[in-house]
Motif scaffolding. Structure first.
Motif, PDB file in Angstrom:
ATOM      1  N   GLU A  66       0.689  -1.157  -0.019  1.00 19.86           N
ATOM      2  CA  GLU A  66       0.023  -0.037  -0.056  1.00 19.86           C
ATOM      3  C   GLU A  66       0.969   1.396  -0.007  1.00 19.86           C
ATOM      4  OE1 GLU A  66      -1.145   0.342   4.825  1.00 19.86           O
ATOM      5  OE2 GLU A  66      -1.918  -1.037   3.461  1.00 19.86           O
ATOM      6  N   CYS A  68       3.385   1.710  -2.053  1.00 20.07           N
ATOM      7  CA  CYS A  68       3.863   1.940  -3.495  1.00 20.07           C
ATOM      8  C   CYS A  68       2.652   2.473  -4.355  1.00 20.07           C
ATOM      9  CB  CYS A  68       4.300   0.345  -4.064  1.00 20.07           C
ATOM     10  SG  CYS A  68       5.381  -0.477  -3.053  1.00 20.07           S
ATOM     11  N   PRO A  69       3.228   3.378  -5.389  1.00 22.41           N
ATOM     12  CA  PRO A  69       2.380   3.758  -6.202  1.00 22.41           C
ATOM     13  C   PRO A  69       2.040   2.757  -7.392  1.00 22.41           C
ATOM     14  CG  PRO A  69       4.560   4.799  -6.747  1.00 22.41           C
ATOM     15  CD  PRO A  69       4.564   3.812  -5.569  1.00 22.41           C
ATOM     16  N   ASP A  70       0.872   2.809  -8.022  1.00 24.47           N
ATOM     17  CA  ASP A  70       0.426   1.782  -8.983  1.00 24.47           C
ATOM     18  C   ASP A  70       1.376   1.990 -10.287  1.00 24.47           C
ATOM     19  OD1 ASP A  70      -1.732   1.259  -7.214  1.00 24.47           O
ATOM     20  OD2 ASP A  70      -3.099   2.181  -8.584  1.00 24.47           O
ATOM     21  N   ASP A  71       1.945   2.954 -10.587  1.00 22.97           N
ATOM     22  CA  ASP A  71       2.675   3.147 -11.792  1.00 22.97           C
ATOM     23  C   ASP A  71       4.028   2.956 -11.919  1.00 22.97           C
ATOM     24  OD1 ASP A  71       3.375   5.467 -10.303  1.00 22.97           O
ATOM     25  OD2 ASP A  71       2.905   6.747 -11.824  1.00 22.97           O
ATOM     26  N   GLU A  88      -2.679  -8.887  -4.858  1.00 20.56           N
ATOM     27  CA  GLU A  88      -3.123  -7.540  -4.614  1.00 20.56           C
ATOM     28  C   GLU A  88      -2.385  -6.708  -5.828  1.00 20.56           C
ATOM     29  OE1 GLU A  88      -4.504  -3.646  -3.332  1.00 20.56           O
ATOM     30  OE2 GLU A  88      -5.235  -5.798  -3.268  1.00 20.56           O
ATOM     31  N   ALA A  89      -1.085  -6.979  -5.984  1.00 22.28           N
ATOM     32  CA  ALA A  89      -0.287  -6.206  -7.040  1.00 22.28           C
ATOM     33  C   ALA A  89      -1.024  -6.580  -8.564  1.00 22.28           C
ATOM     34  CB  ALA A  89       1.165  -6.758  -7.079  1.00 22.28           C
ATOM     35  N   ARG A  91      -4.298  -7.185  -8.750  1.00 14.81           N
ATOM     36  CA  ARG A  91      -5.301  -6.213  -8.752  1.00 14.81           C
ATOM     37  C   ARG A  91      -5.440  -4.962  -9.150  1.00 14.81           C
ATOM     38  NH1 ARG A  91      -8.349  -3.047  -6.095  1.00 14.81           N
ATOM     39  NH2 ARG A  91      -6.762  -2.765  -4.513  1.00 14.81           N
ATOM     40  N   ARG A  92      -4.034  -4.501  -8.638  1.00  8.72           N
ATOM     41  CA  ARG A  92      -3.971  -3.070  -8.922  1.00  8.72           C
ATOM     42  C   ARG A  92      -2.874  -3.015 -10.476  1.00  8.72           C
ATOM     43  NH1 ARG A  92      -0.956  -1.048  -3.822  1.00  8.72           N
ATOM     44  NH2 ARG A  92      -0.383   0.644  -5.008  1.00  8.72           N
ATOM     45  N   ASN A  93      -2.925  -4.067 -11.169  1.00  5.42           N
ATOM     46  CA  ASN A  93      -2.160  -3.942 -12.459  1.00  5.42           C
ATOM     47  C   ASN A  93      -0.962  -3.170 -12.500  1.00  5.42           C
ATOM     48  OD1 ASN A  93      -4.297  -4.909 -14.198  1.00  5.42           O
ATOM     49  ND2 ASN A  93      -5.380  -2.941 -13.928  1.00  5.42           N
ATOM     50  N   MET A  94      -0.067  -3.765 -11.390  1.00  3.53           N
ATOM     51  CA  MET A  94       1.135  -3.270 -11.074  1.00  3.53           C
ATOM     52  C   MET A  94       2.448  -4.023 -11.862  1.00  3.53           C
ATOM     53  SD  MET A  94       1.089  -2.564  -7.054  1.00  3.53           S
ATOM     54  CE  MET A  94       2.529  -1.492  -6.698  1.00  3.53           C
ATOM     55  N   TYR A  96       5.618  -6.047 -11.062  1.00  3.02           N
ATOM     56  CA  TYR A  96       6.172  -6.589  -9.984  1.00  3.02           C
ATOM     57  C   TYR A  96       7.414  -7.625 -10.397  1.00  3.02           C
ATOM     58  CZ  TYR A  96       2.815 -10.641  -9.519  1.00  3.02           C
ATOM     59  OH  TYR A  96       2.205 -11.659  -9.926  1.00  3.02           O
TER      60      TYR A  96
END
Length: 316
Positions: A66, A68-71, A88-89, A91-94, A96
């Protein structure tokens, strides 16, 4: 003033293991590929010197996803993470990259396999250590029970004593873990263990080198961080193996010279996340004060190498 003679017994192997090498390389390659900042969830390895060096290059260390920014890309530390973290990563389209040591990942796979076979897991490990948290987080709550000591084995509340398996944290004391496993086998005669020892080759090798040095050294110094499990185990192994004074030092500045007065020999090793640069710094500090003879005590040769993830081996 004439310097007193002193023998330094230098443990081999010592310092970086293949998993730590890989994790550091992952952060450096991620910075090359995506530029700064690259976020790292938890310290990539447990060593302040290493973490500070990567921070200077543009890595940002955070405790939770939480933060970390998404982009921006995020890297998971060598200790491993619970399944909920990459979920979760996603889900946020990160973007990683998982830097979990492959030998820790092996334990994760074991836990999953045993669970699918209907076995409840017991994990031998240290409460709150990131590796323990990550391994226990591979399965739903209640499916992995933690034991830290032989005494814990007597009271661990299992669902069915005939359907139990165990795994271990990879950085434990080999001898202490044997005692806990023996206690588990007495209480749960049908308990299923790993196909191959979970404690990693590097942990075992470094402990064996310390055991070879400890009986002939007046003191033992372990270069490593206070939050490094494998480094702290090396101190314990040195003391148990017959060394009267075993101490963890982060770097040469931390050496307690008064405690070493009158000694004739010192064993030196380093935890798996401590760079050789810091070992050399400690050796030089002794050379500044004593007439030093260095004797290497080699108990194993390591040639293990782990590949970095494919995403870093392809062009941006």
């Amino acid at each position: 003033m004439t310097k007193q003679p002193l023998t330094l017994f230098l443990a081999a192997p010592r310092g970086f293991c293949a998993g730590v090498d890989r994790a550091i390389k992952i952060v450096e390659m991620a910075l090359d590929k995506w530029g700064a900042p690259v976020y790292v969830r938890h310290e990539i390895v447990h060593n302040k010197f290493v973490v500070d060096g990567l921070r200077d290059k543009g890595a940002v260390f955070v405790e939770e996803l939480e933060d970390c920014p998404d982009d921006r890309p995020v890297i998971f530390s060598a200790h491993g993470v619970a399944k909920s973290v990459p979920a979760e990563a996603n889900r946020r389209n990160m973007i990683y990259v998982d830097a979990t040591c492959p030998l820790v990942s092996k334990v994760h796979v074991e836990a999953q396999r045993h669970s699918e076979a209907g076995l409840q897991m017991i994990m031998i490990g240290h409460k709150g250590h990131p590796e323990t948290v990550g391994t226990m987080g591979q399965l739903p709550d209640g499916e992995v029970l933690l034991v830290e000591t032989v005494a814990d084995v007597a009271t661990v509340p299992v669902r069915d004593p005939k359907h139990i398996a165990y795994v271990t944290q990879t950085t434990l004391s080999v001898d202490d873990t044997k005692d806990i496993v023996a206690a588990l086998q007495v209480r749960f005669p049908q308990i299923v263990g790993p196909h191959k020892e979970d404690i990693c080759y590097a942990t075992t090798n470094r402990q064996e080198a310390v055991k070879a040095i400890a009986p002939k050294a007046d003191a033992m110094l372990v270069v490593g961080a206070p939050n490094s499990s494998n480094s702290r185990r090396l101190v314990e192994v040195g003391a148990k193996a017959g060394c009267n004074y075993a101490q963890l030092v982060q770097r040469a500045d931390n050496i307690d010279w008064r405690a070493l007065e009158g000694i004739k020999s010192v064993g030196i090793t380093a935890g798996a996340s401590a760079p050789e640069l810091l070992v050399n710094e400690v050796i030089q500090a002794f050379k500044d004060r004593y007439n030093v003879t260095v004797e290497t005590v080699e108990t194993a040769v390591e040639n293990v190498e782990f590949k970095v993830p494919r995403v870093l081996r392809t062009d941006a």
